[in-house]
Design a protein around this motif. Structure first.
Motif, short mmCIF file in Angstrom:
data_model
loop_
_atom_site.label_atom_id
_atom_site.label_comp_id
_atom_site.label_asym_id
_atom_site.label_seq_id
_atom_site.Cartn_x
_atom_site.Cartn_y
_atom_site.Cartn_z
N LEU A 125 0.83 -1.21 0.00
CA LEU A 125 0.00 0.00 0.00
C LEU A 125 0.86 1.26 0.00
CD1 LEU A 125 -2.80 -1.08 2.50
CD2 LEU A 125 -2.96 -0.88 0.01
N VAL A 126 2.00 1.23 0.69
CA VAL A 126 2.90 2.39 0.72
C VAL A 126 3.46 2.67 -0.67
CG1 VAL A 126 5.15 3.17 1.54
CG2 VAL A 126 3.52 2.24 3.15
N VAL A 127 4.00 1.65 -1.33
CA VAL A 127 4.67 1.90 -2.62
C VAL A 127 3.69 2.10 -3.77
CG1 VAL A 127 6.78 0.71 -1.96
CG2 VAL A 127 5.01 -0.55 -3.17
N SER A 128 2.45 1.67 -3.60
CA SER A 128 1.48 1.88 -4.68
C SER A 128 0.62 3.11 -4.45
CB SER A 128 0.58 0.64 -4.82
OG SER A 128 -0.21 0.46 -3.67
N GLY A 129 0.87 3.82 -3.38
CA GLY A 129 0.08 5.02 -3.07
C GLY A 129 0.54 6.24 -3.85
N ARG A 130 -0.30 7.26 -3.84
CA ARG A 130 0.00 8.50 -4.57
C ARG A 130 1.18 9.25 -3.97
NH1 ARG A 130 -3.61 11.19 -7.99
NH2 ARG A 130 -2.79 13.09 -7.09
N ALA A 131 1.44 9.10 -2.68
CA ALA A 131 2.55 9.80 -2.05
C ALA A 131 3.89 9.26 -2.53
CB ALA A 131 2.46 9.68 -0.53
N PHE A 132 3.95 8.00 -2.88
CA PHE A 132 5.20 7.40 -3.36
C PHE A 132 5.46 7.78 -4.82
CE2 PHE A 132 7.79 3.92 -5.02
CZ PHE A 132 8.77 3.85 -4.05
N ILE A 133 4.45 7.80 -5.60
CA ILE A 133 4.34 8.12 -7.03
C ILE A 133 5.48 7.58 -7.89
CG2 ILE A 133 5.24 10.44 -7.51
CD1 ILE A 133 2.11 10.78 -8.31
N TYR A 134 6.71 8.11 -7.81
CA TYR A 134 7.80 7.66 -8.67
C TYR A 134 8.94 7.01 -7.88
CZ TYR A 134 5.72 10.81 -12.12
OH TYR A 134 4.87 11.45 -12.97
N GLY A 135 8.87 7.05 -6.60
CA GLY A 135 9.98 6.56 -5.79
C GLY A 135 10.95 7.68 -5.49
N ASP A 136 11.97 7.36 -4.71
CA ASP A 136 13.02 8.29 -4.31
C ASP A 136 12.46 9.53 -3.62
OD1 ASP A 136 15.54 9.26 -3.91
OD2 ASP A 136 15.78 10.08 -5.91
N THR A 137 11.58 9.30 -2.66
CA THR A 137 11.07 10.41 -1.86
C THR A 137 11.81 10.45 -0.53
OG1 THR A 137 9.35 9.04 -0.86
CG2 THR A 137 8.77 10.21 -2.88
N VAL A 138 11.89 11.60 0.05
CA VAL A 138 12.57 11.76 1.33
C VAL A 138 11.82 10.98 2.41
CG1 VAL A 138 13.28 13.44 3.06
CG2 VAL A 138 13.46 14.00 0.64
N GLU A 139 10.50 10.99 2.34
CA GLU A 139 9.69 10.30 3.33
C GLU A 139 9.94 8.79 3.32
OE1 GLU A 139 7.97 14.11 2.15
OE2 GLU A 139 8.46 12.35 0.95
N GLU A 140 10.26 8.27 2.17
CA GLU A 140 10.52 6.84 2.03
C GLU A 140 11.69 6.41 2.91
OE1 GLU A 140 11.83 3.94 -1.64
OE2 GLU A 140 11.66 6.09 -1.97
N PHE A 141 12.68 7.27 3.06
CA PHE A 141 13.84 6.95 3.88
C PHE A 141 13.57 7.17 5.36
CE2 PHE A 141 15.71 8.03 -0.30
CZ PHE A 141 16.20 6.77 -0.60
N ALA A 142 12.50 7.89 5.71
CA ALA A 142 12.15 8.11 7.10
C ALA A 142 11.23 7.03 7.66
CB ALA A 142 11.49 9.48 7.25
N LEU A 143 10.49 6.34 6.80
CA LEU A 143 9.52 5.35 7.26
C LEU A 143 10.13 4.22 8.09
CD1 LEU A 143 7.10 5.08 4.21
CD2 LEU A 143 6.60 5.99 6.49
N PRO A 144 11.29 3.65 7.73
CA PRO A 144 11.84 2.59 8.58
C PRO A 144 12.20 3.09 9.97
CG PRO A 144 13.15 2.82 6.58
CD PRO A 144 12.06 3.83 6.52
N LEU A 145 12.65 4.33 10.06
CA LEU A 145 12.98 4.88 11.38
C LEU A 145 11.73 5.07 12.23
CD1 LEU A 145 15.60 7.51 10.18
CD2 LEU A 145 16.03 5.27 11.18
N GLN A 146 10.63 5.45 11.59
CA GLN A 146 9.38 5.60 12.32
C GLN A 146 8.86 4.24 12.79
OE1 GLN A 146 6.98 7.73 9.50
NE2 GLN A 146 7.87 9.70 10.04
N ALA A 147 8.97 3.22 11.94
CA ALA A 147 8.53 1.88 12.33
C ALA A 147 9.39 1.34 13.47
CB ALA A 147 8.58 0.94 11.12
N TRP A 148 10.69 1.61 13.42
CA TRP A 148 11.60 1.19 14.48
C TRP A 148 11.23 1.88 15.80
CZ3 TRP A 148 16.56 3.95 15.81
CH2 TRP A 148 17.28 3.27 16.79
#
Length: 158
Positions: A125-148
């Protein structure tokens, strides 16, 4: 001993799932011949410029944080002419998100095997969502830290 082996196995499964998902959904993957997203190209240009000796904010003008530029400079070390290095960084980030999401779901539900399916669905759902759109977003690199952080918070609360 058994738990450590299961953790390593789930980390490997997480990496495999992340690689497959990002191969399909990220424009940084080798399946896409070009990445036409301007922000990703700008980050990568600044990262390559840093490797060439230029200084961000003085020689290279863009309004993002130094960690983003450092990650893209690291990616440029892998491949300076394609987004393959960025794709590898995305795989590492999504692997972390999958792994910590699995640990979080397993701690909440107590069902470790079923939790990987839930974590994989959440990452889909994260990678197919509109926020991800093309990849290489700054938020994408923050998500694992938030999950941790959520995983550790739950551990502290128990």
């Amino acid at each position: 001993m058994l738990k450590a082996k299961e953790d390593r196995c789930m980390l490997a499964v997480s990496a495999l799932i992340a690689a497959v998902l990002l191969l399909i959904f990220s424009r940084c993957s080798p399946l896409y011949p070009t990445n036409n997203w301007g922000e990703a190209n700008a980050f990568f240009t600044v990262g390559r410029g840093m490797l060439a000796g230029k200084v961000p904010y003085r020689d290279l003008k863009l309004e993002a944080g130094p960690l983003v530029y450092a990650l893209h400079a690291l990616a440029a070390c892998v491949s300076g002419s394609s987004f393959f290095g960025v794709w590898l960084l995305e795989i590492a980030a999504l692997t972390g998100l999958l792994y910590f999401s699995w640990k979080l779901a397993a701690r909440i539900s107590g069902r470790r095997a079923l939790s990987m399916y839930c974590a994989a669905l959440a990452c889909l759902l994260v990678v197919s969502g509109r926020a991800f759109i093309y990849g290489d977003t700054v938020e994408e690199f923050a998500l694992p830290l938030q999950a941790w952080a959520l995983c550790d918070l739950l551990l502290c609360l128990r």
